[in-house]
Design a protein around this motif. Structure first.
Motif, PDB file in Angstrom:
ATOM      1  N   VAL A  78       3.514   0.402 -14.630  1.00 13.74           N
ATOM      2  CA  VAL A  78       2.203  -0.212 -14.417  1.00 13.74           C
ATOM      3  C   VAL A  78       1.150   0.876 -14.572  1.00 13.74           C
ATOM      4  CG1 VAL A  78       0.695  -1.394 -12.783  1.00 13.74           C
ATOM      5  CG2 VAL A  78       3.127  -1.996 -12.896  1.00 13.74           C
ATOM      6  N   THR A  79       0.347   0.770 -15.602  1.00 12.54           N
ATOM      7  CA  THR A  79      -0.638   1.813 -15.901  1.00 12.54           C
ATOM      8  C   THR A  79      -2.072   1.344 -15.682  1.00 12.54           C
ATOM      9  OG1 THR A  79      -0.658   1.143 -18.231  1.00 12.54           O
ATOM     10  CG2 THR A  79       0.878   2.892 -17.598  1.00 12.54           C
ATOM     11  N   ASP A  80      -2.222   0.184 -15.038  1.00  8.01           N
ATOM     12  CA  ASP A  80      -3.574  -0.320 -14.769  1.00  8.01           C
ATOM     13  C   ASP A  80      -3.712  -0.758 -13.311  1.00  8.01           C
ATOM     14  OD1 ASP A  80      -1.844  -2.467 -15.071  1.00  8.01           O
ATOM     15  OD2 ASP A  80      -3.290  -3.731 -16.134  1.00  8.01           O
ATOM     16  N   LEU A  81      -3.248   0.108 -12.396  1.00  7.47           N
ATOM     17  CA  LEU A  81      -3.475  -0.154 -10.979  1.00  7.47           C
ATOM     18  C   LEU A  81      -4.969  -0.236 -10.716  1.00  7.47           C
ATOM     19  CD1 LEU A  81      -0.898   2.304  -9.338  1.00  7.47           C
ATOM     20  CD2 LEU A  81      -0.722  -0.190  -9.429  1.00  7.47           C
ATOM     21  N   GLN A  82      -5.348  -1.067  -9.763  1.00  6.73           N
ATOM     22  CA  GLN A  82      -6.765  -1.240  -9.446  1.00  6.73           C
ATOM     23  C   GLN A  82      -7.116  -0.480  -8.176  1.00  6.73           C
ATOM     24  OE1 GLN A  82      -6.214  -5.498  -9.335  1.00  6.73           O
ATOM     25  NE2 GLN A  82      -7.504  -5.781 -11.124  1.00  6.73           N
ATOM     26  N   PRO A  83      -8.322   0.057  -8.099  1.00  2.00           N
ATOM     27  CA  PRO A  83      -8.717   0.780  -6.883  1.00  2.00           C
ATOM     28  C   PRO A  83      -8.619  -0.112  -5.654  1.00  2.00           C
ATOM     29  CG  PRO A  83     -10.263   1.225  -8.652  1.00  2.00           C
ATOM     30  CD  PRO A  83      -9.387   0.101  -9.133  1.00  2.00           C
ATOM     31  N   TYR A  84      -8.106   0.467  -4.596  1.00  2.00           N
ATOM     32  CA  TYR A  84      -8.017  -0.224  -3.312  1.00  2.00           C
ATOM     33  C   TYR A  84      -8.437   0.763  -2.241  1.00  2.00           C
ATOM     34  CZ  TYR A  84      -5.996  -2.395   0.846  1.00  2.00           C
ATOM     35  OH  TYR A  84      -5.820  -2.933   2.108  1.00  2.00           O
ATOM     36  N   LEU A  85      -9.486   0.440  -1.507  1.00  2.00           N
ATOM     37  CA  LEU A  85     -10.043   1.335  -0.496  1.00  2.00           C
ATOM     38  C   LEU A  85     -10.383   2.692  -1.107  1.00  2.00           C
ATOM     39  CD1 LEU A  85      -7.676   0.462   2.503  1.00  2.00           C
ATOM     40  CD2 LEU A  85      -9.944  -0.466   1.996  1.00  2.00           C
ATOM     41  N   GLY A  86     -10.921   2.658  -2.326  1.00  2.00           N
ATOM     42  CA  GLY A  86     -11.379   3.874  -2.975  1.00  2.00           C
ATOM     43  C   GLY A  86     -10.292   4.731  -3.571  1.00  2.00           C
ATOM     44  N   ALA A  87      -9.064   4.188  -3.724  1.00  2.00           N
ATOM     45  CA  ALA A  87      -7.967   4.966  -4.272  1.00  2.00           C
ATOM     46  C   ALA A  87      -6.993   4.024  -4.971  1.00  2.00           C
ATOM     47  CB  ALA A  87      -7.261   5.748  -3.168  1.00  2.00           C
ATOM     48  N   TYR A  88      -6.005   4.596  -5.654  1.00  2.00           N
ATOM     49  CA  TYR A  88      -4.994   3.776  -6.323  1.00  2.00           C
ATOM     50  C   TYR A  88      -3.799   3.504  -5.414  1.00  2.00           C
ATOM     51  CZ  TYR A  88      -7.520   4.460 -10.679  1.00  2.00           C
ATOM     52  OH  TYR A  88      -8.486   4.460 -11.653  1.00  2.00           O
ATOM     53  N   GLY A  89      -3.836   4.028  -4.217  1.00  2.00           N
ATOM     54  CA  GLY A  89      -2.774   3.774  -3.261  1.00  2.00           C
ATOM     55  C   GLY A  89      -3.209   4.209  -1.879  1.00  2.00           C
ATOM     56  N   HIS A  90      -2.627   3.577  -0.879  1.00  2.00           N
ATOM     57  CA  HIS A  90      -2.972   3.870   0.514  1.00  2.00           C
ATOM     58  C   HIS A  90      -1.662   3.957   1.274  1.00  2.00           C
ATOM     59  CE1 HIS A  90      -4.693   3.251   4.552  1.00  2.00           C
ATOM     60  NE2 HIS A  90      -5.842   3.620   4.010  1.00  2.00           N
ATOM     61  N   LEU A  91      -1.396   5.095   1.909  1.00  2.00           N
ATOM     62  CA  LEU A  91      -0.101   5.333   2.540  1.00  2.00           C
ATOM     63  C   LEU A  91      -0.247   5.574   4.037  1.00  2.00           C
ATOM     64  CD1 LEU A  91       2.966   5.742   1.875  1.00  2.00           C
ATOM     65  CD2 LEU A  91       2.479   8.192   1.803  1.00  2.00           C
TER      66      LEU A  91
END
Length: 323
Positions: free
Chosen positions: A227-240
């Motif tokens: 997947v090369t088109d992740l969308q920003p979520y909470l200002g980032a491409y991932g939240h851990l």
């Protein structure tokens, strides 16, 4: 699966359970989490449990700083949870406030970080149910959010925020939440290298290290393709978010890089730098957004040891998630 028990009995032992877990957590040599090398956004303080070395630097006789979420009061603030109990499987509203201990007033000014003034995490004590919620704040400082939790048992509510005052550092406070019904706590899921959620395969590369920063890389695929088109979520491409099994010590980490910085790609890989406060088992929850929907992939890892390489069965889903 343990034999079901009524939540009345479960709740009676809840305080003792968290109390003993808290004591164990405190004895596990909490370690300083290293600041993320490429993310300077003010979250470093809450990603940084103290080591014995850190305690020595603060001065002899001072107790080491505890990991986030273990205390209802910390840094001059208290989490006032006015909804201490909800019914399993029933829609409910969580209401709470952050109280300034110096003034005894509800806090109404927060710094906006990662698109929100406050991040609310709700997790079951067995770490099989997880929610990352975004409550709304009333003018008087009361926060509220709808929630529906599927299983009875003990839960922990985490409020992750930074007060909007001079020299303020990030704070993560935690409070117990009881969910009424027939409780059947699960065992901690096995450590797996790949998990599947809503048709997405997420693979974890790397391991948590006690007292030392390490890189965690998570790669997202769908239908066998990156997947090369992740969308920003909470200002980032991932939240851990990472929670320690037993006492649910909270470690909130952020990606190495962010959208628009000229070097961070929108997948398939999202990279984090994290430090475990001690040896032991942890549950990692990765939120990522694709095709307009946020999904959560959950992993069990053991600090001090690598994650297992055995793939997850096709039908295994990640922890449930609500948005």
């Amino acid at each position: 699966m343990q034999t079901g028990l009524k939540i009345t009995a479960f709740a009676a032992g809840l305080a003792a359970t968290f109390g003993s877990a808290y004591a164990v957590g405190g004895a596990l040599d909490p370690a300083v989490a290293a600041k993320e090398s490429s993310h300077q956004d003010g979250h470093g303080a809450k990603d940084r449990p103290a080591t014995e070395k850190g305690a020595a630097e603060k001065g002899a006789g001072e107790a080491p700083e505890l990991p986030g979420g273990l205390q209802i009061s910390q840094g001059g603030y208290t989490l006032d949870l006015s909804t201490p109990r909800v019914e399993a499987g029933e829609p409910a509203e969580l209401r709470f406030a952050v109280v300034d201990e110096g003034t005894s007033r509800k806090v109404t000014a927060f710094r906006r970080e990662h698109d929100k003034e406050l991040h609310l995490i709700v997790a079951s004590s067995d770490l099989t149910t997880y929610r990352h919620l975004h409550p709304e704040r009333a003018a008087d400082g009361t926060w509220s959010t709808p929630v529906e939790l599927p299983e009875a048992g003990g839960y922990r509510v985490f409020a992750d925020f930074t007060p909007d005052v001079k020299n303020a550092e990030g704070v993560t406070l935690g409070a117990d939440l009881a969910v009424s019904g027939d409780a059947s706590p699960e065992v901690l899921p096995d450590a797996e290298r790949t998990v599947t959620v809503d048709g997405y395969e997420v693979t974890l590369d790397g391991a948590l290290r006690p007292g030392a920063g390490s890189e965690l890389k998570l790669e997202v695929e769908k239908g066998g393709k990156p997947v090369t088109d992740l969308q920003p979520y909470l200002g980032a491409y991932g939240h851990l978010v990472a929670l320690r099994a037993g006492d649910l010590a909270y470690l909130h980490v952020h990606p190495n890089g962010e959208p628009g910085d000229g070097r961070t790609k929108p997948g398939p890989e999202v990279s984090f730098t994290a430090t475990a406060p001690s040896k032991g088992a942890y549950r990692l929850f990765l939120d990522f957004r694709h095709e307009g929907k946020v999904r959560t992939a959950a992993f069990t890892v053991h600090a001090g040891g690598a994650t297992a390489g055995k793939p997850v069965p096709e039908n295994k889903e990640s922890a449930e998630h609500g948005h």
